[in-house]
Design a protein around this motif. Structure first.
Motif, short mmCIF file in Angstrom:
data_model
loop_
_atom_site.label_atom_id
_atom_site.label_comp_id
_atom_site.label_asym_id
_atom_site.label_seq_id
_atom_site.Cartn_x
_atom_site.Cartn_y
_atom_site.Cartn_z
N GLY A 185 3.89 -6.76 10.08
CA GLY A 185 3.75 -5.31 9.97
C GLY A 185 2.89 -4.84 8.82
O GLY A 185 3.06 -3.72 8.32
N CYS A 186 1.97 -5.66 8.40
CA CYS A 186 1.09 -5.30 7.28
C CYS A 186 0.04 -4.28 7.72
O CYS A 186 -0.47 -4.35 8.84
N GLY A 187 -0.31 -3.40 6.82
CA GLY A 187 -1.35 -2.43 7.09
C GLY A 187 -2.72 -2.90 6.66
O GLY A 187 -3.73 -2.32 7.07
N ARG A 188 -2.77 -3.95 5.85
CA ARG A 188 -4.04 -4.46 5.32
C ARG A 188 -3.97 -5.98 5.15
O ARG A 188 -2.91 -6.54 4.90
N PHE A 189 -5.15 -6.57 5.24
CA PHE A 189 -5.35 -7.97 4.88
C PHE A 189 -6.59 -7.96 4.00
O PHE A 189 -7.68 -7.59 4.46
N GLU A 190 -6.42 -8.31 2.73
CA GLU A 190 -7.51 -8.18 1.76
C GLU A 190 -7.71 -9.45 0.96
O GLU A 190 -6.81 -10.26 0.85
N TRP A 191 -8.90 -9.56 0.36
CA TRP A 191 -9.22 -10.65 -0.54
C TRP A 191 -10.44 -10.27 -1.34
O TRP A 191 -11.11 -9.28 -1.05
N SER A 192 -10.74 -11.05 -2.36
CA SER A 192 -11.91 -10.86 -3.20
C SER A 192 -12.84 -12.04 -3.01
O SER A 192 -12.41 -13.13 -2.62
N VAL A 193 -14.09 -11.83 -3.34
CA VAL A 193 -15.08 -12.91 -3.27
C VAL A 193 -16.02 -12.75 -4.47
O VAL A 193 -16.32 -11.62 -4.88
N LEU A 194 -16.43 -13.86 -5.03
CA LEU A 194 -17.39 -13.82 -6.13
C LEU A 194 -18.71 -13.24 -5.64
O LEU A 194 -19.17 -13.57 -4.54
N SER A 242 0.85 -1.19 0.00
CA SER A 242 0.00 0.00 0.00
C SER A 242 0.88 1.24 0.00
O SER A 242 1.59 1.51 0.98
N THR A 243 0.84 1.98 -1.09
CA THR A 243 1.62 3.21 -1.15
C THR A 243 1.06 4.25 -0.18
O THR A 243 1.82 5.02 0.42
N PHE A 244 -0.26 4.28 0.00
CA PHE A 244 -0.86 5.28 0.89
C PHE A 244 -0.50 5.01 2.34
O PHE A 244 -0.28 5.93 3.11
N LEU A 245 -0.45 3.74 2.73
CA LEU A 245 -0.09 3.39 4.10
C LEU A 245 1.42 3.28 4.28
O LEU A 245 1.91 3.26 5.40
N SER A 246 2.13 3.14 3.17
CA SER A 246 3.57 2.90 3.19
C SER A 246 3.90 1.65 4.01
O SER A 246 4.80 1.62 4.83
N LYS A 247 3.09 0.61 3.74
CA LYS A 247 3.26 -0.67 4.44
C LYS A 247 2.93 -1.82 3.50
O LYS A 247 2.13 -1.67 2.58
N PRO A 248 3.51 -2.98 3.79
CA PRO A 248 3.10 -4.16 3.03
C PRO A 248 1.68 -4.55 3.41
O PRO A 248 1.18 -4.17 4.49
#
Length: 157
Positions: A110-119, A70-76
């Motif tokens: 040290g992640c700023g997000r945990f994301e996924w997609s769903v149908l 994430s460029t906005f969070l500056s974190k993985p």
């Protein structure tokens, strides 16, 4: 029990991926080759990681994930590509355990997000994700280049 996959797990991971494709009615797009999967998960430059859910010593589910940024969070960030539990083992906490394990990994790394997609038709999964506080990001649309379109665009000036 949740554990990290090893190279010897590639055949079972392959079977679970094929079962997921069948569930999602996408078997016609699967071109999975175990040699490539092994290289991509455990080779010199791994592109993804897998954790497995086990019940009574049998693998019953998996989660395949990788890092983004994430460029906005500056974190993985941690991105979940696939989560699947065999239908006969659902409702026993395996899916939640896999997701919780990945959330812990995201925090530890040290992640700023945990994301996924769903149908969009997968109402049981959507309700499951919302039940523990995940929020659907309605303002974003997923774009994808594959096959000939990807090849053609890669050749563009």
């Amino acid at each position: 029990m949740i554990r990290s996959a090893t190279p010897s797990d590639v055949p079972v991971i392959s079977r679970l991926i094929r079962a997921l494709a069948e569930y999602e009615k996408l078997t016609h797009v699967v071109t999975l080759r175990e040699e490539e999967l092994r290289e991509h998960l455990f080779g010199d430059r791994p592109y993804a990681e897998v954790v497995l859910a086990e019940e009574a010593g049998q693998v019953v589910g998996f989660a395949l994930f990788f890092h983004n940024y994430s460029t906005f969070l500056s974190k993985p960030g941690l991105y979940l590509e696939d989560l699947f539990v065999l239908p006969e083992h659902r409702g026993r906490g395996h899916g939640k355990a896999l997701l919780s394990h990945l959330a812990k990994l995201a925090v530890e790394r040290g992640c700023g997000r945990f994301e996924w997609s769903v149908l969009d038709w997968n109402t049981p999964a959507i309700e499951f994700y919302e039940s523990f506080g995940a929020e659907m990001q309605r303002e974003w649309k997923l774009f994808r280049l594959t096959g000939e379109a990807l090849q053609r665009f890669a050749r563009a000036v």
